[in-house]
Enzyme design. Structure first.
Site, mmCIF file in Angstrom:
data_model
loop_
_atom_site.group_PDB
_atom_site.id
_atom_site.type_symbol
_atom_site.label_atom_id
_atom_site.label_comp_id
_atom_site.label_asym_id
_atom_site.label_seq_id
_atom_site.Cartn_x
_atom_site.Cartn_y
_atom_site.Cartn_z
ATOM 1 N N GLU A 194 63.132 33.824 63.907
ATOM 2 C CA GLU A 194 62.460 35.024 64.433
ATOM 3 C C GLU A 194 61.643 34.658 65.666
ATOM 4 O O GLU A 194 61.168 33.525 65.789
ATOM 5 C CB GLU A 194 61.499 35.586 63.371
ATOM 6 C CG GLU A 194 62.067 36.721 62.536
ATOM 7 C CD GLU A 194 62.123 38.039 63.297
ATOM 8 O OE1 GLU A 194 62.178 38.031 64.541
ATOM 9 O OE2 GLU A 194 62.126 39.088 62.637
ATOM 10 N N ASP A 195 61.435 35.621 66.540
ATOM 11 C CA ASP A 195 60.548 35.374 67.680
ATOM 12 C C ASP A 195 59.091 35.600 67.287
ATOM 13 O O ASP A 195 58.214 34.838 67.668
ATOM 14 C CB ASP A 195 60.929 36.240 68.895
ATOM 15 C CG ASP A 195 61.023 37.720 68.553
ATOM 16 O OD1 ASP A 195 61.215 38.051 67.369
ATOM 17 O OD2 ASP A 195 60.904 38.546 69.466
ATOM 18 N N ARG A 215 62.083 40.222 79.080
ATOM 19 C CA ARG A 215 62.600 39.195 78.165
ATOM 20 C C ARG A 215 62.924 37.905 78.912
ATOM 21 O O ARG A 215 62.952 36.829 78.340
ATOM 22 C CB ARG A 215 63.876 39.684 77.466
ATOM 23 C CG ARG A 215 63.676 40.833 76.498
ATOM 24 C CD ARG A 215 64.934 41.007 75.643
ATOM 25 N NE ARG A 215 64.999 42.299 74.986
ATOM 26 C CZ ARG A 215 64.465 42.577 73.795
ATOM 27 N NH1 ARG A 215 63.804 41.656 73.142
ATOM 28 N NH2 ARG A 215 64.596 43.768 73.262
ATOM 29 N N PHE A 270 49.478 41.951 72.941
ATOM 30 C CA PHE A 270 50.909 42.217 73.080
ATOM 31 C C PHE A 270 51.491 41.212 74.063
ATOM 32 O O PHE A 270 50.953 41.010 75.147
ATOM 33 C CB PHE A 270 51.188 43.652 73.538
ATOM 34 C CG PHE A 270 52.602 44.057 73.211
ATOM 35 C CD1 PHE A 270 52.927 44.519 71.941
ATOM 36 C CD2 PHE A 270 53.610 43.924 74.148
ATOM 37 C CE1 PHE A 270 54.239 44.850 71.620
ATOM 38 C CE2 PHE A 270 54.928 44.262 73.840
ATOM 39 C CZ PHE A 270 55.235 44.721 72.566
ATOM 40 N N ASP A 325 54.721 39.847 62.883
ATOM 41 C CA ASP A 325 53.602 40.704 63.271
ATOM 42 C C ASP A 325 53.072 41.407 62.013
ATOM 43 O O ASP A 325 52.347 40.796 61.229
ATOM 44 C CB ASP A 325 54.132 41.681 64.331
ATOM 45 C CG ASP A 325 53.051 42.461 65.055
ATOM 46 O OD1 ASP A 325 51.936 42.561 64.553
ATOM 47 O OD2 ASP A 325 53.320 43.008 66.132
#
Ligand code: PRP
Length: 181
Positions: free
Chosen positions: A102-103, A168, A155, A106
């Site tokens: 996963e990046d 990205r 963020f 959260d």
């Protein structure tokens, strides 16, 4: 046509050099933990593609790769609370050692949902590596097995992470305010 600024002026949270160092460390640790066992990596699209591409080259293991795609955020910065599979696995994982890539972890909603989906496929083992972890945002009690960086509630974009599909491609991870569709 609206042209989005390239994002090189956004404040850097994690430099490309620090990301590369940490990914290499994760690769060393994961290679030691799985020594002698084949491992199936499952990348969660789209955000994890760049991390997976770098991590896989730091693994001294018998590795195969598959991808899953979920949507959870739509185009804003807040989790919608609903998760939907948009691309399923190509190969079965029953009896395999599976490592989800996963990046970012959260709220944990995506993670909780995907663990349920993957456990139903009866892998031999199931672990998760996330490049970024934002524990202050958690609404589900889930934890990754391997974490690259723990970050505050800001963020972030770059290195695969987006704001409304932009940024990205940035090589560093940067913070952005007011990310809206
Ligand atoms: C991001 C990220 C995780 C999820 C984490 O995906 O890649 O899958 O959100 O959020 P949560 O812990 O609050 O559920 P996103 O929906 O932004 O899709 P993308 O990777 O295609 O950008």
């Amino acid at each position: 046509m609206n042209v989005v600024p390239p994002g090189n002026d956004l404040e850097i949270l994690l430099t490309r050099e620090s990301i590369a160092r940490r990914v290499s460390e994760l690769g060393t640790q994961i290679s030691a933990d799985y020594r002698g066992r084949p491992v199936r990596l499952i990348g969660i699209l789209k955000g994890a593609w760049m991390f997976l591409a770098d991590l896989v080259r730091c693994l001294d293991l018998d590795v195969t790769v598959d991808f899953l795609s979920f949507t959870s955020y739509g185009e804003g910065t807040e989790s919608s609370g609903t998760v939907k599979i948009t691309k399923d696995l190509d190969q079965p994982i029953a009896g395999l050692d599976v490592l989800v890539v996963e990046d970012i972890l959260d709220t944990g909603r995506t993670f909780e949902y995907l663990l349920g989906v993957l456990e139903a496929h009866k892998p031999r083992s199931l672990k998760v590596v996330t490049l970024l972890d934002k524990p202050s945002r958690r609404v589900r009690s889930v934890k990754a097995d391997y974490v690259g960086f723990t970050i505050p509630d800001v963020f972030v974009v770059g290195y695969g992470l987006d704001c409304a599909h932009q940024y990205r491609n940035l090589a560093d991870i940067r913070t952005i305010r007011g990310c809206k569709p």
